[in-house]
Design an enzyme around this catalytic site. Structure first.
Site, PDB file in Angstrom:
ATOM      1  N   HIS A   1       0.859  -1.183   0.093  1.00 21.41           N
ATOM      2  CA  HIS A   1       0.243   0.181  -0.086  1.00 21.41           C
ATOM      3  C   HIS A   1       0.771   1.433   0.198  1.00 21.41           C
ATOM      4  CE1 HIS A   1      -3.550  -2.541   1.708  1.00 21.41           C
ATOM      5  NE2 HIS A   1      -3.549  -2.592   0.482  1.00 21.41           N
TER       6      HIS A   1
ATOM      7  N   THR B   1     -10.192  -4.455  -5.937  1.00 24.46           N
ATOM      8  CA  THR B   1      -9.381  -3.489  -4.999  1.00 24.46           C
ATOM      9  C   THR B   1     -10.112  -2.545  -4.012  1.00 24.46           C
ATOM     10  OG1 THR B   1      -7.355  -2.230  -5.059  1.00 24.46           O
ATOM     11  CG2 THR B   1      -9.167  -1.406  -6.504  1.00 24.46           C
ATOM     12  N   THR B   2      -9.445  -2.332  -3.011  1.00 31.35           N
ATOM     13  CA  THR B   2     -10.170  -1.351  -1.822  1.00 31.35           C
ATOM     14  C   THR B   2     -10.041   0.097  -2.191  1.00 31.35           C
ATOM     15  OG1 THR B   2      -9.656  -3.641  -0.460  1.00 31.35           O
ATOM     16  CG2 THR B   2     -10.418  -1.224   0.646  1.00 31.35           C
ATOM     17  N   PRO B   3     -10.811   0.615  -2.586  1.00 31.57           N
ATOM     18  CA  PRO B   3     -10.447   2.178  -2.810  1.00 31.57           C
ATOM     19  C   PRO B   3      -9.891   2.852  -1.469  1.00 31.57           C
ATOM     20  CG  PRO B   3     -12.669   1.876  -3.669  1.00 31.57           C
ATOM     21  CD  PRO B   3     -12.194   0.480  -2.767  1.00 31.57           C
TER      22      PRO B   3
ATOM     23  N   GLY C   1     -11.014  -8.270   3.597  1.00 33.36           N
ATOM     24  CA  GLY C   1     -10.435  -7.816   4.884  1.00 33.36           C
ATOM     25  C   GLY C   1     -10.133  -8.873   5.956  1.00 33.36           C
TER      26      GLY C   1
ATOM     27  N   GLU D   1     -13.783 -17.822   5.823  1.00 29.34           N
ATOM     28  CA  GLU D   1     -12.326 -18.129   5.525  1.00 29.34           C
ATOM     29  C   GLU D   1     -11.733 -18.589   6.809  1.00 29.34           C
ATOM     30  OE1 GLU D   1     -10.369 -14.360   4.129  1.00 29.34           O
ATOM     31  OE2 GLU D   1      -8.366 -15.605   3.937  1.00 29.34           O
TER      32      GLU D   1
ATOM     33  N   ASP E   1      -5.769 -15.140  -5.420  1.00 25.05           N
ATOM     34  CA  ASP E   1      -6.128 -14.303  -4.264  1.00 25.05           C
ATOM     35  C   ASP E   1      -4.976 -13.300  -4.304  1.00 25.05           C
ATOM     36  OD1 ASP E   1      -6.232 -15.056  -0.517  1.00 25.05           O
ATOM     37  OD2 ASP E   1      -7.384 -13.439  -1.872  1.00 25.05           O
ATOM     38  N   ASP E   2      -3.914 -13.684  -3.928  1.00 26.41           N
ATOM     39  CA  ASP E   2      -2.688 -12.595  -3.914  1.00 26.41           C
ATOM     40  C   ASP E   2      -1.374 -13.164  -4.229  1.00 26.41           C
ATOM     41  OD1 ASP E   2      -4.426 -12.233  -0.971  1.00 26.41           O
ATOM     42  OD2 ASP E   2      -4.339 -10.567  -1.899  1.00 26.41           O
TER      43      ASP E   2
END
Ligand SMILES: CNc1ncnc2c1ncn2[C@@H]1O[C@H](COP(=O)(O)O)[C@@H](O)[C@H]1O
Ligand SMILES: [Zn+2]
Length: 345
Positions: free
Chosen positions: A70, A102-104, A175, A205, A280-281
């Site tokens: 980030h 994506t998380t603004p 999150g 999860e 995922d990532d």
């Protein structure tokens, strides 16, 4: 791995990829150098340490890793270039269709609206550079943030869904699942759904049967992870044709699943619940969608035909347009035919 080439060249579909989690080390170094002029040994070392997950690592630890990325994407140029690099690397891995989520975020350099606009513009620019991949965007609600932020994110998602319907296609709730409460976000999510946005929720999860039940009752188009779904939950998803987005390496490295052979993907397939394979990532977890297919075939005995079938399921459960879907099916059939096999449809 004799079928690596087959899986690598297979035109693939990625439905669960977080933008800031998908920036791999090489891309981080490129971004660091181009945007921040950083090529120092300590910067390289920092990037490499990011993807090291000691056995026994826990989910909470993983969330701290995102802060590093980030920082890299906290400027307009950093965010734009990161989006381009992530799309490039999915295209290099022969992903033909990518739903990026994506998380603004707002910071001193940009508002949440500018964040979304920058990612959207980068997706459009990427069309010129990488013609073999179609990219859509989902906005994520971070459950660890206040409800007011979720409301702003839904308002932005609905606005961009209206102005860019061929790019903005859905909402994600993600999150740290050990933070926040699903119930707090139901009205924001309801508004998103009412406005036509398809929903994918990180669900089960971690082991939280009460919340899982609330989420299944609330409704979703797709279920993220589904690691701790009960047999009844799985039957419910099968009967309601809701696919589980399975992220094998993510689950192992965050410690939510003990080993690849124990991964619930197998149970889901035995219960004939719809499943899709995702990364995922792929930056943080140092993987690619090809590698996820390789893991599925090596550890879970997935045949080449089953890998193609998983891809066909991903096409079916994508938030794509009909035109996108037929194009994707055509790509897979062309590939399959090219292997002297009959079409898989
Ligand atoms: C590992 N399992 C996971 N479970 C839940 N949420 C996750 C996640 N992996 C990533 N994220 C969510 O995606 C954000 C990073 O991408 P963006 O900044 O949005 O582009 C993380 O901050 C987290 O909120
Ligand atoms: Zn996720």
């Amino acid at each position: 791995m004799e079928n690596f080439k087959f899986l690598n060249n297979l035109p693939k579909v990625e439905l669960h990829a977080h933008l800031n989690g998908s920036l791999n080390i090489a891309a981080m170094l490129e971004l660091g150098e181009k945007v921040y002029g950083k090529k120092s040994a300590e910067f390289t070392d920092l990037c490499e340490r990011l993807t090291k997950f000691e056995p026994g690592c826990i989910l909470d630890e993983c969330f701290k890793r995102f802060a590093f990325v980030h920082d890299l994407t906290s400027t307009k140029e950093g965010l734009r270039y990161a989006t381009e690099l992530v799309i490039r690397d999915f295209a290099v891995d022969h992903v033909m269709y990518l739903e990026l989520r994506t998380t603004p975020k707002s910071n001193k350099n940009m508002t949440r609206r500018e964040y979304v606009q920058i990612v959207l513009d980068a997706i459009k620019e990427a069309r010129q550079k990488f013609s073999n991949i179609r990219v859509k965007l989902l906005l994520s609600i971070n459950r660890a943030e206040p409800v007011a932020v979720a409301d702003e994110t839904v308002t932005l998602a609905l606005e961009f869904f209206k102005s860019e319907p061929d790019i903005v296609v859905g909402m994600d709730l993600s999150g740290n699942p050990n933070k926040g409460e699903f119930k707090a976000f139901t009205s924001a999510l309801h508004r998103a759904g009412e406005g036509g946005l398809r929903l994918t929720l990180h669900c089960a999860e971690v082991n939280n049967p009460k919340e899982t039940k609330e989420m299944l009752e609330f409704g979703m188009s797709r279920c993220g992870h589904g690691t701790h779904l009960s047999a009844e939950d799985i039957a419910y998803l099968r009967n309601h044709d809701i696919p589980v987005e399975c992220c094998l390496t993510s689950n192992i490295k965050t410690g939510t699943v003990s080993s690849f052979v124990d991964h619930h993907l197998k149970r889901l397939m035995e219960a004939e619940a719809p499943t899709v394979l995702c990364t995922d990532d792929c930056g943080i977890f140092d993987t690619t969608l090809t590698k996820e297919f390789c893991v599925a075939s090596q550890s879970l005995g997935m045949t080449d035909h089953q890998c193609i079938d998983l891809t066909m399921q991903a096409i079916k459960y994508s938030f794509a347009t009909e035109a996108d879907r037929s194009w994707m099916i055509q790509q897979v059939n062309k590939y399959a035919k090219g292997l002297e096999n009959t079409a898989f449809l």
